[in-house]
Design a protein around this motif. Structure first.
Motif, PDB file in Angstrom:
ATOM      1  N   GLU A 381      24.029  60.268  22.111  1.00 13.62           N
ATOM      2  CA  GLU A 381      22.604  60.565  22.269  1.00 13.62           C
ATOM      3  C   GLU A 381      22.242  60.718  23.739  1.00 13.62           C
ATOM      4  OE1 GLU A 381      19.337  61.914  21.841  1.00 13.62           O
ATOM      5  OE2 GLU A 381      20.648  61.825  20.098  1.00 13.62           O
ATOM      6  N   ARG A 382      22.784  59.832  24.563  1.00 19.86           N
ATOM      7  CA  ARG A 382      22.492  59.893  26.005  1.00 19.86           C
ATOM      8  C   ARG A 382      23.134  61.133  26.637  1.00 19.86           C
ATOM      9  NH1 ARG A 382      19.493  56.107  28.809  1.00 19.86           N
ATOM     10  NH2 ARG A 382      21.069  55.719  30.427  1.00 19.86           N
ATOM     11  N   LEU A 383      24.266  61.566  26.095  1.00 27.18           N
ATOM     12  CA  LEU A 383      24.888  62.792  26.629  1.00 27.18           C
ATOM     13  C   LEU A 383      24.009  64.001  26.300  1.00 27.18           C
ATOM     14  CD1 LEU A 383      28.654  62.171  25.751  1.00 27.18           C
ATOM     15  CD2 LEU A 383      27.645  62.202  28.037  1.00 27.18           C
ATOM     16  N   ARG A 384      23.473  64.032  25.057  1.00 26.69           N
ATOM     17  CA  ARG A 384      22.559  65.138  24.679  1.00 26.69           C
ATOM     18  C   ARG A 384      21.330  65.115  25.582  1.00 26.69           C
ATOM     19  NH1 ARG A 384      23.752  63.366  19.363  1.00 26.69           N
ATOM     20  NH2 ARG A 384      25.424  64.673  18.547  1.00 26.69           N
ATOM     21  N   GLN A 385      20.825  63.923  25.798  1.00 27.83           N
ATOM     22  CA  GLN A 385      19.642  63.752  26.659  1.00 27.83           C
ATOM     23  C   GLN A 385      19.945  64.234  28.079  1.00 27.83           C
ATOM     24  OE1 GLN A 385      16.737  62.740  25.521  1.00 27.83           O
ATOM     25  NE2 GLN A 385      15.732  62.809  27.536  1.00 27.83           N
ATOM     26  N   ALA A 386      21.144  63.902  28.553  1.00 29.54           N
ATOM     27  CA  ALA A 386      21.532  64.313  29.915  1.00 29.54           C
ATOM     28  C   ALA A 386      21.491  65.833  30.033  1.00 29.54           C
ATOM     29  CB  ALA A 386      22.928  63.784  30.249  1.00 29.54           C
ATOM     30  N   VAL A 387      22.033  66.518  29.016  1.00 27.62           N
ATOM     31  CA  VAL A 387      22.059  67.991  29.068  1.00 27.62           C
ATOM     32  C   VAL A 387      20.622  68.532  29.070  1.00 27.62           C
ATOM     33  CG1 VAL A 387      22.780  70.100  27.868  1.00 27.62           C
ATOM     34  CG2 VAL A 387      24.332  68.138  27.976  1.00 27.62           C
ATOM     35  N   ARG A 388      19.771  67.951  28.232  1.00 31.70           N
ATOM     36  CA  ARG A 388      18.362  68.415  28.185  1.00 31.70           C
ATOM     37  C   ARG A 388      17.710  68.240  29.554  1.00 31.70           C
ATOM     38  NH1 ARG A 388      18.348  66.232  22.791  1.00 31.70           N
ATOM     39  NH2 ARG A 388      17.705  64.181  23.526  1.00 31.70           N
ATOM     40  N   GLN A 389      17.950  67.072  30.157  1.00 28.58           N
ATOM     41  CA  GLN A 389      17.317  66.798  31.456  1.00 28.58           C
ATOM     42  C   GLN A 389      17.884  67.705  32.558  1.00 28.58           C
ATOM     43  OE1 GLN A 389      16.352  62.188  30.201  1.00 28.58           O
ATOM     44  NE2 GLN A 389      17.464  62.463  32.103  1.00 28.58           N
ATOM     45  N   MET A 390      19.182  67.980  32.489  1.00 34.63           N
ATOM     46  CA  MET A 390      19.788  68.880  33.485  1.00 34.63           C
ATOM     47  C   MET A 390      19.211  70.284  33.335  1.00 34.63           C
ATOM     48  SD  MET A 390      23.738  67.519  33.370  1.00 34.63           S
ATOM     49  CE  MET A 390      24.453  68.735  34.456  1.00 34.63           C
ATOM     50  N   LYS A 391      19.072  70.724  32.078  1.00 34.07           N
ATOM     51  CA  LYS A 391      18.538  72.079  31.823  1.00 34.07           C
ATOM     52  C   LYS A 391      17.135  72.197  32.429  1.00 34.07           C
ATOM     53  CE  LYS A 391      17.520  75.203  27.939  1.00 34.07           C
ATOM     54  NZ  LYS A 391      16.081  75.226  27.687  1.00 34.07           N
ATOM     55  N   LYS A 392      16.299  71.195  32.141  1.00 39.91           N
ATOM     56  CA  LYS A 392      14.921  71.227  32.636  1.00 39.91           C
ATOM     57  C   LYS A 392      14.897  71.228  34.169  1.00 39.91           C
ATOM     58  CE  LYS A 392      10.595  68.965  31.686  1.00 39.91           C
ATOM     59  NZ  LYS A 392      10.143  67.596  31.615  1.00 39.91           N
ATOM     60  N   ALA A 393      15.756  70.381  34.763  1.00 40.97           N
ATOM     61  CA  ALA A 393      15.793  70.307  36.228  1.00 40.97           C
ATOM     62  C   ALA A 393      16.198  71.651  36.822  1.00 40.97           C
ATOM     63  CB  ALA A 393      16.779  69.227  36.664  1.00 40.97           C
ATOM     64  N   MET A 394      17.175  72.298  36.199  1.00 42.71           N
ATOM     65  CA  MET A 394      17.643  73.586  36.728  1.00 42.71           C
ATOM     66  C   MET A 394      16.570  74.660  36.591  1.00 42.71           C
ATOM     67  SD  MET A 394      21.537  73.221  35.341  1.00 42.71           S
ATOM     68  CE  MET A 394      22.117  74.856  35.614  1.00 42.71           C
ATOM     69  N   GLU A 395      15.778  74.564  35.526  1.00 42.46           N
ATOM     70  CA  GLU A 395      14.695  75.555  35.354  1.00 42.46           C
ATOM     71  C   GLU A 395      13.662  75.445  36.478  1.00 42.46           C
ATOM     72  OE1 GLU A 395      15.022  75.770  30.492  1.00 42.46           O
ATOM     73  OE2 GLU A 395      13.452  74.551  31.408  1.00 42.46           O
ATOM     74  N   ASN A 396      13.533  74.214  37.003  1.00 40.49           N
ATOM     75  CA  ASN A 396      12.520  73.995  38.045  1.00 40.49           C
ATOM     76  C   ASN A 396      13.061  74.092  39.461  1.00 40.49           C
ATOM     77  OD1 ASN A 396      10.467  73.561  36.208  1.00 40.49           O
ATOM     78  ND2 ASN A 396      11.100  71.440  35.890  1.00 40.49           N
ATOM     79  N   MET A 397      14.341  74.404  39.568  1.00 37.23           N
ATOM     80  CA  MET A 397      14.943  74.466  40.913  1.00 37.23           C
ATOM     81  C   MET A 397      14.844  75.869  41.468  1.00 37.23           C
ATOM     82  SD  MET A 397      18.197  71.982  40.351  1.00 37.23           S
ATOM     83  CE  MET A 397      19.345  72.679  41.502  1.00 37.23           C
ATOM     84  N   ILE A 398      14.417  75.950  42.722  1.00 29.64           N
ATOM     85  CA  ILE A 398      14.397  77.277  43.370  1.00 29.64           C
ATOM     86  C   ILE A 398      15.642  77.343  44.250  1.00 29.64           C
ATOM     87  CG2 ILE A 398      13.135  78.777  44.954  1.00 29.64           C
ATOM     88  CD1 ILE A 398      10.653  76.970  44.030  1.00 29.64           C
ATOM     89  N   VAL A 399      16.468  78.325  43.982  1.00 29.49           N
ATOM     90  CA  VAL A 399      17.719  78.398  44.749  1.00 29.49           C
ATOM     91  C   VAL A 399      17.636  79.526  45.777  1.00 29.49           C
ATOM     92  CG1 VAL A 399      20.218  78.511  44.606  1.00 29.49           C
ATOM     93  CG2 VAL A 399      18.907  77.662  42.674  1.00 29.49           C
TER      94      VAL A 399
END
Ligand SMILES: Cc1ncc(COP(=O)(O)O)c(C=O)c1O
Length: 399
Positions: A381-399
């Motif tokens: 469950e925490r691994l799934r959560q980690a992926v969700r949180q990483m996805k969201k963080a990447m969506e908000n990152m300006i590269v």
């Protein structure tokens, strides 16, 4: 001008970069202190429990004052016999328990001290890269010259060894191996080890195989022991660990098996540094080796399920993932355009924005640039959560 401080370190300290896990842990602790729930995929530090029988034996023996004395530093005879039986049962290898085994305060300690015993200034050591840091820095601390060889592809790995041995003077004295490999998850087969033994004899180098992930294998793959290759005991040793196979990372128990002269050299240097492992842990170790074969496949299955969850999660968010066949990690290529910021910065962003701790590939030397290492130590469950949180963080990152 007169120096102000009396504190001055040895020159060798200048060759040691800050320890990667130290930095990652520091950031994690600060976040947690601030109340954040950090999903920790940084270190290969198992969160699952040690088998009950092992814990019960530790408690029983710890109450006996006889166990409070200095222990038998190479390992108590029964423990040494048990590791020999383990090698016979699992790999059909004959080990002389008295002369060909030595117990260490974790395999990392053993590898470090063995490097001090067998290499020094003027010696060269071949190390696959990227690398678990101690594979490089134990040699650096010993004053030896490290020659890195890219771990992949396998064929060119052996060709590079031949090339270096034919062209360099002095020839390498030691080849460090680590199959299944941390951080990349690369695995090997018996044929490869046969070729290594024949090269070791031809070019006269010693071999150390770090076999910490011996039993964490997936999809029917079984990791061979280096010692299965004919003649392996003439040229080298293998280090094993209780940390991963039995979730005993904090207990600090590992072992070295193989060439008797090398084992003896390890014992000689350790005799100056330490007194070995607490006796109660040694007795509990006997239980692990003797009675816990059944818990190992269960543990491997647990990691395999977590691997599947994490790999498919990362694939779903567009990462190009190679599923490892062994080990406790996913070695993941950072997708474009995020790879441009470098692995360290990306790992920092994941910690800051996603509350996910990961290890940047560069922590395993510059050959790891562009990659992250994610440890399969949190539950599904925490691994799934980690992926969700990483996805969201990447969506908000300006590269
Ligand atoms: C390749 C490798 N070797 C050795 C170790 C350390 O093992 P031990 O706990 O037995 O010192 C680790 C720990 O992560 C590792 O990844």
């Amino acid at each position: 001008m007169e120096e102000k401080s009396v504190v001055r370190f040895a020159n060798r300290m200048d060759q040691l970069p800050p320890y990667l896990f130290g930095m990652i842990n520091q950031m994690k602790m600060e976040k947690r202190r601030a109340g954040d729930d950090v999903i920790d995929l940084g270190m290969g530090n198992p969160m699952d429990p040690t088998p009950d029988a092992v814990i019960e034996k530790l408690i029983e023996v710890a109450k006996d004052p006889k166990s409070h004395r200095y222990p038998e530093s190479s390992g108590m005879p029964h423990l040494k016999i048990e590791i020999a039986k383990y090698y016979k049962r699992h790999y059909d290898i004959d080990i002389d328990s008295e002369t060909q085994t030595y117990f260490t305060i974790g395999s990392k300690e053993g590898i470090s001290h063995l490097c001090l015993a067998i290499m020094g200034p003027g010696d060269s050591v071949l190390v696959p890269a990227p690398a678990f840091p101690i594979h490089i820095y134990a040699a650096v601390i010993a004053g030896a010259n490290v020659m890195k060889i890219p771990i992949e592809p396998e064929k060119s790995f052996l060709d590079r060894i031949i090339n270096i041995c034919e062209s360099c003077y002095p020839k390498p004295k030691v080849l460090m191996l680590n199959y299944p490999h941390n951080p990349t998850g690369v695995v090997t087969d018996k044929e490869f080890f046969k070729e290594v033994v024949s090269l070791a004899k031809r070019f006269k180098f010693m071999v150390i195989n770090d076999f910490a992930y011996s039993k964490i294998t997936f999809d029917g793959y079984e990791a061979p022991s280096f010692l299965e290759a004919d003649g392996a005991k003439d040229v080298g040793v293998e280090f094993g660990s209780f940390s991963k196979s039995y979730n005993m990372a904090g207990w600090r128990i590992g072992y070295c098996v193989g060439n008797a002269e090398i084992v003896q050299a390890l014992g000689k240097i350790k005799g100056y540094f330490d007194y070995g492992i607490f006796s109660a842990i040694q007795v509990a170790g006997i239980i692990a080796l003797r009675d816990c074969d059944d818990t190992i496949p269960e543990l491997a299955n647990l990691y395999q399920t977590r691997r599947d969850v994490l790999c498919s999660g990362l694939e779903r968010i567009g990462w190009d993932i190679k599923k490892p066949k062994a080990g406790m990690f996913v070695w993941a290529k950072i997708p474009e355009p995020f790879n441009k910021m470098g692995a360290m910065q990306f790992a920092v962003e994941m910690m800051d924005r996603a509350n996910v701790a990961v290890a940047p590939g560069t922590g395993f030397s510059e050959e790891g640039e562009g990659f992250l290492r994610l440890a399969l130590v949190e539950n599904e469950e925490r691994l799934r959560q980690a992926v969700r949180q990483m996805k969201k963080a990447m969506e908000n990152m300006i590269v």
